[in-house]
Design an enzyme around this catalytic site. Structure first.
Site, mmCIF file in Angstrom:
data_model
loop_
_atom_site.group_PDB
_atom_site.id
_atom_site.type_symbol
_atom_site.label_atom_id
_atom_site.label_comp_id
_atom_site.label_asym_id
_atom_site.label_seq_id
_atom_site.Cartn_x
_atom_site.Cartn_y
_atom_site.Cartn_z
ATOM 1 C CE LYS A 1 -3.780 2.151 2.652
ATOM 2 N NZ LYS A 1 -4.684 1.985 3.819
ATOM 3 C CB SER B 1 -7.665 3.932 2.845
ATOM 4 O OG SER B 1 -6.913 3.277 3.858
ATOM 5 C CB SER C 1 -8.388 1.197 5.710
ATOM 6 O OG SER C 1 -8.979 2.464 5.838
#
Length: 442
Positions: A83, A152, A176
């Site tokens: 990420k 996210s 997330s």
């Protein structure tokens, strides 16, 4: 539960555990695995848009180097996604923000460094929402690209679900990791807060920020956990029998879709049919205020985490993030203290309920992924557990009326990460498991 064996001819469909085993025994090369992942990315990335930065030539060179070396770690030669809020020394880290476009950290974040030490290879950086808050990037749900993948950790979840990479790092401050895992129909794990090194991960609210990860099997979740946390082992023992599961619907149950509610009821019925003990369980009444407390603690954290960006470059922040920061600035000391005190009290109160059950069964998301990619969905099913700092695992549990994945969530006691994964493995064997996009899907 692992990727179906009839897909074993395509290395991109292998679980990380199976790929590592084959590389170690010499029946698969890291280069072949990386090339298969890159081929899937070339085919699907124009539609899914899961990647923020990737260097295929460098990835192949690193795979060749791994093949030339003696396997020394449990993930030797296995690629993973990162990420784009995790610092990486070899690829830029933009945090999903135009303010940091092209930013190149000097060293890896702690989690990336640990996975590299275990022999894993960074395949690339995956798309994140802006600073892991609400403003989404371009990533789409692999099952139906007109829907959100969640966030996210959008790119990490989509990349693992789509067969672009077997495992990927994410993070969770609200929902997330667990929510995009549910929306994309894969397994996801958020460990106990503080049990995994978050050094080199851009903060949103340090009181809550937790490193998480995605995979297509529980075995893979455990394998990554054994690398990242001293409290976990890759070996999954059979859990104590019978399983004792408390169904926790929370005050948000009325906002969960019929498909989401049905997934909980069907999972509970499957556990009961397998000899488990399932009971309804309510959290202490004072926990009803935890959602509001989460709002306060996130706003306070953001005001601190983004002090420099807000002072020097506020026009480069999204309206949603500016609003959050300003809400944090407006908080009084009493409000912050009250929210933190409630969280502390409820952590102690909820810990006592684990005398009755081994884990909570609760929704992982309100239902199927919403249409559109302007938002990433609502964290209402996740934020309480994040605030309580408990370990959580998302399990695929079939599909809803729209044909998109629906999942369930298991929540364990504080520090009980290994026991939770062992229990989750037993429950996962009762559920449909992940579906691969393209096999009758997108």
């Amino acid at each position: 539960m692992t990727v179906p064996s009839d897909h074993a001819a395509d290395p991109a469909r292998l679980s990380a555990s199976e790929a590592a085993r084959r590389i170690a025994e010499g029946s698969l090369t890291s280069e072949a695995l990386v090339r298969a992942c890159l081929a899937r990315i070339e085919e699907r990335e124009p539609l899914i848009r899961a990647w923020a930065a990737i260097d295929p030539d460098d990835a192949i060179e690193r795979a060749r180097a791994a093949d030339a070396a003696t396997p020394a770690g449990p993930l030797h030669g296995v690629p993973f996604g990162v990420k784009d809020i995790f610092d990486t020394a070899e690829l830029p880290t933009g945090y999903g923000s135009p303010l940091y476009e092209g930013h190149q950290p000097e060293r890896d974040s702690g989690a990336v460094a640990a996975l590299r030490e275990a022999g894993a290879l960074v395949l690339g950086k995956t798309v994140t929402t802006e600073f892991a808050f609400r403003t989404p990037g371009p990533t789409r749900n692999p099952h139906q690209p007109e829907h959100t993948p969640g966030g996210s950790s959008s790119g990490s979840a989509a990349a693992v679900a789509d067969g672009m990479v077997p495992i990927a790092l994410g993070s969770q401050t609200g929902g997330s990791t667990i929510r995009p895992g549910a929306f994309c129909g894969i397994f996801a794990f958020k460990p106990t807060y503080g049990f995994v090194n978050s050094d080199g991960v851009h903060p949103l609210a340090t009181a809550l920020d937790t490193v998480g990860w995605f995979a297509r099997s529980i075995e893979d979740l455990a394998l990554v956990g054994a690398v990242l946390s001293t409290t976990q082992s890759a070996a999954l023992d059979a859990p104590a029998q019978p399983l004792r599961i408390g169904v926790v619907r929370t005050p948000e149950w009325g906002r969960v879709s019929p498909a989401g509610q049905r997934a909980i009821e069907e999972t509970a019925a499957a556990i009961t049919a397998a000899g488990g003990q399932v009971s309804d369980l309510d959290l202490p009444s004072e926990c009803d205020g935890l959602g509001d407390a989460w709002d306060v603690i996130v706003a306070a954290g953001a005001a601190s985490a983004f002090a420099t960006e807000y002072r020097d470059s506020s026009d480069g922040l999204s309206p949603a993030l500016r609003e959050l920061i300003e809400a944090g600035h407006a908080l009084g000391a009493a409000e912050r203290s009250e929210a933190e005190s409630l969280a502390l009290h409820c952590r102690a109160a909820v810990s006592e309920t684990f005398a009755q059950v081994d884990a909570f069964l609760t929704p992982s998301a309100p239902g199927e992924a919403p249409a559109g990619i302007a938002t990433t969905g609502d964290p209402l099913c996740n934020r309480v557990w994040t605030l309580l700092r408990l370990p959580c695992v998302a399990l695929p549990a079939g599909t809803g009326e729209g044909g998109l994945p629906v999942g369930v969530q298991l929540v364990g006691r504080h520090g009980g990460d290994q026991s939770l994964l062992e229990l989750a493995s037993a429950v996962a064997d009762l559920l449909p498991g992940p579906a691969f996009p393209g096999d009758g899907g997108a």
